[in-house]
Design an enzyme around this catalytic site. Structure first.
Site, PDB file in Angstrom:
ATOM      1  CG  ASP A  55      84.869  49.093  61.121  1.00 18.33           C
ATOM      2  OD1 ASP A  55      86.051  49.314  61.465  1.00 18.33           O
ATOM      3  OD2 ASP A  55      84.047  48.543  61.882  1.00 18.33           O
ATOM      4  CG  PHE A  60      78.511  52.156  66.308  1.00 19.80           C
ATOM      5  CD1 PHE A  60      78.937  51.086  65.533  1.00 19.80           C
ATOM      6  CD2 PHE A  60      77.245  52.663  66.098  1.00 19.80           C
ATOM      7  CE1 PHE A  60      78.104  50.529  64.567  1.00 19.80           C
ATOM      8  CE2 PHE A  60      76.402  52.116  65.136  1.00 19.80           C
ATOM      9  CZ  PHE A  60      76.837  51.042  64.374  1.00 19.80           C
TER      10      PHE A  60
HETATM   11  P1  IMP Z   1      83.200  47.058  57.051  1.00 19.63           P
HETATM   12  O1  IMP Z   1      82.911  45.876  56.165  1.00 19.63           O
HETATM   13  O2  IMP Z   1      83.790  46.666  58.360  1.00 19.63           O
HETATM   14  O3  IMP Z   1      84.046  48.119  56.359  1.00 19.63           O
HETATM   15  O4  IMP Z   1      81.804  47.653  57.446  1.00 19.63           O
HETATM   16  C1  IMP Z   1      81.216  48.640  56.717  1.00 19.63           C
HETATM   17  C2  IMP Z   1      79.727  48.750  56.985  1.00 19.63           C
HETATM   18  O5  IMP Z   1      79.403  48.536  58.363  1.00 19.63           O
HETATM   19  C3  IMP Z   1      79.310  50.159  56.670  1.00 19.63           C
HETATM   20  O6  IMP Z   1      78.876  50.260  55.333  1.00 19.63           O
HETATM   21  C4  IMP Z   1      78.227  50.418  57.673  1.00 19.63           C
HETATM   22  O7  IMP Z   1      76.993  50.017  57.152  1.00 19.63           O
HETATM   23  C5  IMP Z   1      78.560  49.541  58.853  1.00 19.63           C
HETATM   24  N1  IMP Z   1      79.287  50.309  59.904  1.00 19.63           N
HETATM   25  C6  IMP Z   1      80.571  50.181  60.274  1.00 19.63           C
HETATM   26  N2  IMP Z   1      80.895  51.041  61.263  1.00 19.63           N
HETATM   27  C7  IMP Z   1      79.766  51.731  61.523  1.00 19.63           C
HETATM   28  C8  IMP Z   1      79.463  52.807  62.448  1.00 19.63           C
HETATM   29  O8  IMP Z   1      80.281  53.288  63.248  1.00 19.63           O
HETATM   30  N3  IMP Z   1      78.191  53.275  62.411  1.00 19.63           N
HETATM   31  C9  IMP Z   1      77.245  52.785  61.553  1.00 19.63           C
HETATM   32  N4  IMP Z   1      77.486  51.798  60.679  1.00 19.63           N
HETATM   33  C10 IMP Z   1      78.743  51.281  60.652  1.00 19.63           C
END
Ligand code: IMP
Ligand code: MG
Length: 195
Positions: A109, A157
């Site tokens: 994300d 999400f």
């Molecule tokens: P980031 O640090 O923002 O890239 O977040 C990554 C982590 O957040 C992922 O490894 C997921 O565990 C969680 N995450 C982010 N977006 C989603 C989603 O849409 N569904 C479920 N988990 C998510």
């Protein structure tokens, strides 16, 4: 709003990526990965919990020598956005020094989680370190991009195929978007509970 404040009944799932589509893509990724690594042993480093299913399927699609290790990380908490403050809750059983490590992540994300993990893992001197992610959101300014990617998704999400919403829906064999019943197509304001 945090995950725990949202009544679980008030949600609907909108299927996004079918089990067949996932299987086809995973097969292609497996072939691509093996072609890139030649005869090397690949250490798949599964980031728990979200990528357990993806890792299991991917491992079966990479021919030749493969090791599997697990990395436990806790991010998000009940928050809606990644803070980048990631805690390693489980370290791989075997040292990764000198190994060809392919980090297997469920979704990128903001990329803050991966950026942190890449820093920590690079300091352990693997022979090589790359990223394979099932999904990527269009955050735009992620500090890291996956070397191998299953699918791009939207900003909504998503759950299923290992990904959760407050620990729920990991068992779905497909990927779906979570929709609150009172939102026709509005913005998502739910957050994950676990990496
Ligand atoms: P980031 O640090 O923002 O890239 O977040 C990554 C982590 O957040 C992922 O490894 C997921 O565990 C969680 N995450 C982010 N977006 C989603 C989603 O849409 N569904 C479920 N988990 C998510
Ligand atoms: Mg994750």
């Amino acid at each position: 709003m945090t995950v725990t404040e949202i009544p679980r009944e008030a949600t609907r799932l909108r299927p996004l990526i079918s089990a067949d589509q996932i299987a086809e893509r995973v097969q292609v990724l497996g072939r691509e990965i093996r072609a890139d690594y030649g005869d090397e042993t690949i250490t798949l480093l599964c980031v728990l919990k979200g990528s357990f299913m993806f890792t299991a399927d991917l491992a079966r699609r990479i021919e030749g020598s493969v090791n599997i290790e697990f990395l436990g990380v806790a991010s998000y908490g009940d928050q809606m956005e990644s803070s980048g403050a990631v805690k390693i809750t489980l370290d791989p059983a075997a040292p990764i020094e000198g190994k060809h490590v392919l980090l297997v992540e469920d979704i990128v994300d903001t990329g803050l989680t991966l950026a942190y993990l890449m820093r920590v893992l690079a300091a352990r001197h693997p022979a090589s370190l790359k990223i394979c992610a099932l999904l990527e959101k269009p955050s735009g300014n992620s500090p890291v991009r996956p070397d191998y990617l299953g699918f791009q998704v939207g900003k909504e999400f998503v759950v299923g195929y290992g990904l959760d919403w407050a620990q729920r829906y990991r068992n779905l064999p497909y990927v779906a978007a979570v929709e609150l019943d009172h939102e026709a197509s509005g913005s998502q304001d739910v957050g994950g509970s676990n990496a």
